[in-house]
Design a protein around this motif. Structure first.
Motif: not given
Length: 705
Positions: A516-543
């Motif tokens: 993620e790049p740094v936005a000048e003045g900040g982002y107005g919004a962030a959309l974090l898509l497919d969170g289920w895919a990130m949390l579904a990985r079989p890894d000790l530190r996934v959360a």
């Protein structure tokens, strides 16, 4: 002209000058301290100790502790480092000579040598392997250069306003300015200029006449922190050390640190061993990033290296990041470190508004324009509002590529190749290429063997229809471009160049986690898509890892008072999602550590992963557990289990010769040192008898899947 046989005489006397000895038979030992203890570059556990050599008189002046030398070892000429000079050796036989002093530059300081030994002992490693991580390769031309003059201004006390946002922030600056060994775990508030705060901490340390070492995950962070330190202390007062510099420039800067010309270092993981004297501050930013874990033996983690170094040299330690790891939480709960955090009112005022949308919820309310982009209606509205306000919108996608893998549209079973059972995916369509109804190339292909699948049939339900398993960054950018016509779409990571920053103004920025790049003045919004895919990985530190990625993205969004919104596509009942909604990394780390303690995983315990051929893994585990060898107190073996099977062509199963297993050995934390020693001894037994199989031993590994 004199005859070649005529001896030359000294200018001031008539006696012949002494000719240097040309062969070892003529060498004589140095008059004082004739024995050198040398760390020979041999990566074998059973040879992990210094060896004694005689110092010849013609090398007496050059053979000082810390220099690189060449010695004969087991019939070969090898490199090594001279650790010390002593009068006598405990070796009963005749000592070999130090053949050559490679360079008069003493590159190995006593402090770094002691740290390297401590790291090797903690991680069941070999001293020589750690020295390769600690000392860069030599460049003779760089050593012979005249160092450039550096103009370093007198350090001035830094401003305190930024740190006084945190109740203990001012006390931390006072401790650094007073040369005291404070230990702190710092969570910046959302939107904090963390690089400026770390630069102020380094400046406070310099006012006490002590040096500072700041370690960050990647080159983007190095550039940002180096610029902040240079603005605070002056360009010549700080150097950046990273692999991206190239070997010559990196060695040039490293020598400037070794020679004492620079007292503040910013760098990536190898900078943790930078040869700074009078250390006052050791800081690590984003300690949960996997870039802080060395991929080479003995696989040390930067945070643990800095804590070891702080113990040895009496320096302050600052573990910092928007998220908090379970290891950092353990430092706080044990009382070794103090938490430096803002009060809840300040955090709420600085944080964006966070909304969680579960996967089932995404089907309920959709803007018609959002349907093509597979974006929940709430997220689409948040993006549209931010763009209308003239701010960029960040879209975080957890997978790179176009359609990384496909699934059956009926039963959602992963789509597999008929030839090798590999996963099917869709490549990005080329210019002018044929597209399906969804804009793709329409021709799925195997990601293992590359065969195109023209007549897919699900092996589970016999359906012929396919759906996307996870949408990649490339496909997401394409769909958003159609959903927001006229708005520029920029991508970062996921097979394309990583952007450092983006200008202010309406734009869609699609990035993979960590890019993620740094936005000048900040982002107005962030959309974090497919969170289920990130949390579904079989890894000790996934959360923990998922929350760290989310916080890193959300921290760049403007406060909710300025309209900042974060929409995460994940079930709001999950504790990881709740921690983001509440913006409470400490609460999540506390729960994570408690769960690790309940199930017996690091950092609540010490654990070693032993990976290799089945017979070799069994041999090492049996040696550690052997009751006749004084096994570590409370040691327990989990497994071994088979890992990484190698498929034969056609999917006929793994070749038995390629099968690898992993055994997990765990002990209470009090027995961690004994476990490391037992593993080192077990490996030494194998290398002493020249066992052919390679075994990888990792203490407290970051990933256990």
């Amino acid at each position: 002209m004199s005859s070649p046989a005529t001896p030359r005489t000294a200018r001031t006397g008539g006696s012949p000058a002494r000719r240097p000895a040309r062969n070892r038979g003529e060498w004589t030992a140095a008059a004082a301290m004739p024995v050198a203890r040398v760390a020979v570059d041999v990566p074998l556990p059973h040879l992990d100790r210094p060896f004694d050599y005689r110092v010849p008189s013609h090398l007496d002046d050059a053979a000082v502790p810390g220099v690189r030398v060449r010695v004969r070892f087991a019939g070969r000429m090898l490199d090594g480092y001279l650790l010390e000079r002593v009068e006598d050796s405990a070796h009963g036989g005749k000592l070999a000579w130090v053949d050559k002093v490679v360079s008069a530059e003493p590159v190995l300081t006593p402090e770094v040598a002691g740290l390297a030994r401590a790291v090797a002992d903690r991680y069941a490693g070999v001293f020589a392997d750690v020295l390769r991580l600690a000392i860069p390769a030599r460049h003779a031309r760089v050593e012979s250069e005249t160092p450039r003059e550096r103009t370093v201004p007198e350090p001035a006390a830094p401003g305190r306003a930024g740190w006084e946002t945190y109740p203990r922030g001012g006390a931390l600056l006072d401790a650094l300015a007073g040369g005291r060994a404070a230990h702190a775990v710092w969570q910046p508030v959302p939107g904090e200029d963390w690089a400026a705060r770390l630069a102020e901490a380094a400046a406070a340390c310099r006012t006490a006449g002590r040096s500072a070492l700041l370690v960050v995950p990647d080159q983007r962070d190095v550039d940002r922190l180096h610029a902040a330190c240079a603005a605070q202390l002056g360009d010549d007062a700080v150097v950046a050390l990273s692999a991206d510099l190239g070997p010559a420039e990196r060695y040039r800067r490293w020598l400037a640190v070794r020679r004492g010309s620079v007292r503040v270092v910013v760098g990536t993981r190898s900078a943790a061993f930078a040869p700074l004297g009078e250390l006052g501050l050791l800081a690590v930013w984003d300690d949960g990033d996997d870039s802080h874990s060395e991929p080479r033996a003995p696989y040390p983690q930067v945070r643990d290296v800095l804590v070891l170094r702080a113990h040895r040299e009496g320096a302050a330690v600052l573990v910092a990041g928007f998220a908090r790891t379970a290891e950092a939480q353990l430092l706080v709960e044990s009382g070794w470190a103090q938490a430096v955090v803002a009060d809840r009112a300040t955090v709420r005022a600085r944080a964006p508004r966070v909304t969680a949308i579960g996967e089932s919820d995404t089907q309920l309310v959709r803007d018609p324009a959002a349907r093509a982009a597979r974006v929940p209606g709430v997220a689409f509205e948040a993006a549209r509002t931010a763009l209308a306000a003239g701010r960029p919108v960040l879209v975080q996608v957890p997978r790179s590529g176009y359609l990384p893998f496909l699934a059956c549209a009926s039963c959602r079973e992963a789509a597999r190749c008929r030839h090798c059972a590999g996963p099917l995916g869709l490549p990005r369509p080329g210019p002018g290429g044929a597209r399906g109804d969804d804009g793709s190339s329409g021709l799925p292909s195997c990601r293992w063997c590359g065969r195109v699948e023209t007549s897919f049939r699900c092996g589970n339900c016999a359906s012929r229809r396919l759906r996307a398993g996870v949408i990649g960054a490339g496909r997401t950018a394409e769909e958003l471009g159609r959903a927001f016509p006229g708005v520029p779409v920029r991508t970062s990571g996921g097979g394309v160049a990583v952007l450092d920053d983006v200008e202010a103004g309406p734009a869609l920025v699609v990035a993979t986690p960590g890019a993620e790049p740094v936005a000048e003045g900040g982002y107005g919004a962030a959309l974090l898509l497919d969170g289920w895919a990130m949390l579904a990985r079989p890894d000790l530190r996934v959360a923990e890892e998922t929350l760290r990625r989310w916080f890193a993205a959300a921290a760049g969004v403007v406060p909710h008072g300025d309209g900042g919104r974060v929409v995460v596509v994940a079930d709001s009942s999950i504790p990881t999602v709740q921690a983001l909604v509440r913006w409470d990394p400490a609460w999540h780390a506390e729960g994570e550590l408690a769960e690790r303690a309940e199930v017996g995983f690091p950092p609540a315990v010490r654990m070693a992963a032993v990976e290799g051929p089945p017979a070799a893994v069994a041999e090492i585990c049996d040696a550690v557990l052997d009751p006749d060898r004084d096994p570590p107190e409370g040691v327990e073996l989990l497994g071994p289990v088979e890992i990484d099977p190698v498929e034969r062509p056609g999917g006929t199963g793994p070749d038995r010769d390629d099968v690898r297993e992993r055994g997990l050995l765990r002990v209470p934390r009090r027995s961690g040192r004994r476990l490391a020693a037992a593993l080192h001894d077990a490996q030494a037994l194998r290398t002493a008898r020249k066992a052919p199989e390679t075994v990888r031993v990792r203490l407290d590994p970051d990933e256990i899947d």
